[in-house]
Scaffold this motif. Structure first.
Motif, mmCIF file in Angstrom:
data_model
loop_
_atom_site.group_PDB
_atom_site.id
_atom_site.type_symbol
_atom_site.label_atom_id
_atom_site.label_comp_id
_atom_site.label_asym_id
_atom_site.label_seq_id
_atom_site.Cartn_x
_atom_site.Cartn_y
_atom_site.Cartn_z
ATOM 1 N N ARG A 219 2.549 -77.879 44.985
ATOM 2 C CA ARG A 219 3.742 -78.476 45.586
ATOM 3 C C ARG A 219 3.759 -78.257 47.096
ATOM 4 N N LEU A 220 3.398 -77.038 47.520
ATOM 5 C CA LEU A 220 3.371 -76.746 48.958
ATOM 6 C C LEU A 220 2.358 -77.632 49.681
ATOM 7 N N SER A 221 1.163 -77.748 49.120
ATOM 8 C CA SER A 221 0.138 -78.571 49.768
ATOM 9 C C SER A 221 0.565 -80.036 49.785
ATOM 10 N N GLN A 222 1.220 -80.480 48.733
ATOM 11 C CA GLN A 222 1.702 -81.853 48.687
ATOM 12 C C GLN A 222 2.790 -82.065 49.748
ATOM 13 N N GLU A 223 3.687 -81.093 49.902
ATOM 14 C CA GLU A 223 4.733 -81.200 50.916
ATOM 15 C C GLU A 223 4.127 -81.217 52.318
ATOM 16 N N VAL A 224 3.114 -80.392 52.541
ATOM 17 C CA VAL A 224 2.444 -80.369 53.852
ATOM 18 C C VAL A 224 1.784 -81.718 54.113
ATOM 19 N N ALA A 225 1.127 -82.274 53.097
ATOM 20 C CA ALA A 225 0.470 -83.572 53.257
ATOM 21 C C ALA A 225 1.498 -84.660 53.545
ATOM 22 N N GLU A 226 2.610 -84.610 52.833
ATOM 23 C CA GLU A 226 3.656 -85.603 53.067
ATOM 24 C C GLU A 226 4.237 -85.461 54.471
ATOM 25 N N ALA A 227 4.434 -84.227 54.926
ATOM 26 C CA ALA A 227 4.961 -83.992 56.273
ATOM 27 C C ALA A 227 3.978 -84.514 57.322
ATOM 28 N N ALA A 228 2.691 -84.259 57.104
ATOM 29 C CA ALA A 228 1.675 -84.746 58.038
ATOM 30 C C ALA A 228 1.650 -86.268 58.043
ATOM 31 N N GLU A 229 1.784 -86.871 56.862
ATOM 32 C CA GLU A 229 1.793 -88.332 56.776
ATOM 33 C C GLU A 229 3.022 -88.900 57.489
ATOM 34 N N ARG A 230 4.181 -88.265 57.298
ATOM 35 C CA ARG A 230 5.386 -88.726 57.997
ATOM 36 C C ARG A 230 5.233 -88.597 59.508
ATOM 37 N N ALA A 231 4.649 -87.482 59.976
ATOM 38 C CA ALA A 231 4.444 -87.281 61.416
ATOM 39 C C ALA A 231 3.485 -88.335 61.962
ATOM 40 N N GLU A 232 2.412 -88.617 61.216
ATOM 41 C CA GLU A 232 1.444 -89.627 61.649
ATOM 42 C C GLU A 232 2.099 -91.007 61.693
ATOM 43 N N LYS A 233 2.914 -91.306 60.695
ATOM 44 C CA LYS A 233 3.604 -92.590 60.650
ATOM 45 C C LYS A 233 4.569 -92.712 61.835
ATOM 46 N N ALA A 234 5.289 -91.620 62.131
ATOM 47 C CA ALA A 234 6.213 -91.635 63.268
ATOM 48 C C ALA A 234 5.442 -91.813 64.568
ATOM 49 N N GLU A 235 4.295 -91.147 64.664
ATOM 50 C CA GLU A 235 3.461 -91.273 65.869
ATOM 51 C C GLU A 235 2.957 -92.713 66.042
ATOM 52 N N ARG A 236 2.518 -93.324 64.921
ATOM 53 C CA ARG A 236 2.071 -94.718 64.982
ATOM 54 C C ARG A 236 3.219 -95.647 65.383
ATOM 55 N N GLN A 237 4.420 -95.350 64.846
ATOM 56 C CA GLN A 237 5.593 -96.163 65.186
ATOM 57 C C GLN A 237 5.911 -96.065 66.673
ATOM 58 N N VAL A 238 5.848 -94.835 67.222
ATOM 59 C CA VAL A 238 6.097 -94.647 68.659
ATOM 60 C C VAL A 238 5.039 -95.385 69.472
ATOM 61 N N ALA A 239 3.787 -95.291 69.055
ATOM 62 C CA ALA A 239 2.715 -95.977 69.775
ATOM 63 C C ALA A 239 2.897 -97.483 69.699
ATOM 64 N N LEU A 240 3.288 -97.981 68.530
ATOM 65 C CA LEU A 240 3.515 -99.414 68.360
ATOM 66 C C LEU A 240 4.664 -99.886 69.257
ATOM 67 N N GLU A 241 5.745 -99.106 69.273
ATOM 68 C CA GLU A 241 6.880 -99.463 70.122
ATOM 69 C C GLU A 241 6.484 -99.460 71.598
ATOM 70 N N ALA A 242 5.690 -98.478 71.999
ATOM 71 C CA ALA A 242 5.235 -98.415 73.390
ATOM 72 C C ALA A 242 4.348 -99.614 73.703
ATOM 73 N N GLU A 243 3.464 -99.987 72.761
ATOM 74 C CA GLU A 243 2.579 -101.137 72.954
ATOM 75 C C GLU A 243 3.392 -102.428 73.052
ATOM 76 N N GLN A 244 4.378 -102.554 72.168
ATOM 77 C CA GLN A 244 5.230 -103.739 72.198
ATOM 78 C C GLN A 244 6.024 -103.819 73.513
ATOM 79 N N LYS A 245 6.513 -102.657 73.980
ATOM 80 C CA LYS A 245 7.260 -102.623 75.242
ATOM 81 C C LYS A 245 6.347 -103.013 76.394
ATOM 82 N N ALA A 246 5.109 -102.518 76.362
ATOM 83 C CA ALA A 246 4.168 -102.856 77.432
ATOM 84 C C ALA A 246 3.872 -104.352 77.410
ATOM 85 N N ALA A 247 3.697 -104.943 76.237
ATOM 86 C CA ALA A 247 3.428 -106.375 76.121
ATOM 87 C C ALA A 247 4.640 -107.163 76.613
ATOM 88 N N ARG A 248 5.846 -106.721 76.235
ATOM 89 C CA ARG A 248 7.059 -107.384 76.664
ATOM 90 C C ARG A 248 7.197 -107.316 78.191
#
Length: 125
Positions: A85-114
Motif C-alpha cells: 500500500r505504501l509503495s502504491q501510494e508513493v507511486a500514485e503521488a509521483a504520478e500526480r506530481a508528474e501530471k501536475a508538472e506536465r500540466q504546468v509545462a503545457l500551460e506555459a507552452e500554451q501561454k508562450a504560443a498565445r
C-alpha cells in the motif's frame, strides 16, 4: 406330573446360602494388592497413562507452535500488504506530481504560443 417338584422354603434358603458362599469364595480368590500380577497390571496402567499424558502434552505443544506460526505468517502478510500500500501510494503521488508538472509545462507552452501569436498580430499592424 409326578416329575414336578415344588421348592419349599428350606430349599430356597439353602440355594441363597450357597450363592452367598460362592460370591464370598470369588471375593476371597481375588489376588491381593501385594500380588505380583496386580502390581504388574498397575504398572502397565501407569505406563499407559504416562504415555497418554505425554502424547497430550506433545499435541498441545504442536498446537501452540502451529498457532504461533500462523500468527507470524499473518503478521508477515499484513506487513507485506502495508508495504505494498505504501509503495502504491508513493507511486500514485509521483504520478500526480508528474501530471501536475506536465500540466504546468503545457500551460506555459500554451501561454508562450498565445504570447507569440499576440506579438505577431501586433507586429503586422
Amino acid at each position: 406330573m409326578s416329575g414336578f417338584r415344588d421348592k419349599d422354603f428350606g430349599d430356597r434358603l439353602s440355594t441363597a446360602e450357597n450363592a452367598r458362599k460362592a460370591m464370598l469364595e470369588r471375593v476371597r480368590a481375588k489376588p491381593g494388592a501385594d500380588d505380583p500380577a496386580v502390581a504388574e497390571r498397575r504398572a502397565t496402567r501407569q505406563a499407559i497413562s504416562t504415555a497418554r499424558e505425554a502424547r497430550l502434552a506433545e499435541r498441545e505443544a504442536a498446537k501452540i507452535a502451529e498457532q504461533a506460526r500462523e500468527a507470524a505468517e499473518r503478521e508477515a502478510q499484513q506487513a507485506a500488504a502495508h508495504e505494498q500500500r505504501l509503495s502504491q501510494e508513493v507511486a500514485e503521488a509521483a504520478e500526480r506530481a508528474e501530471k501536475a508538472e506536465r500540466q504546468v509545462a503545457l500551460e506555459a507552452e500554451q501561454k508562450a504560443a498565445r504570447d507569440a501569436r499576440y506579438a505577431a498580430r501586433k507586429a503586422r499592424k
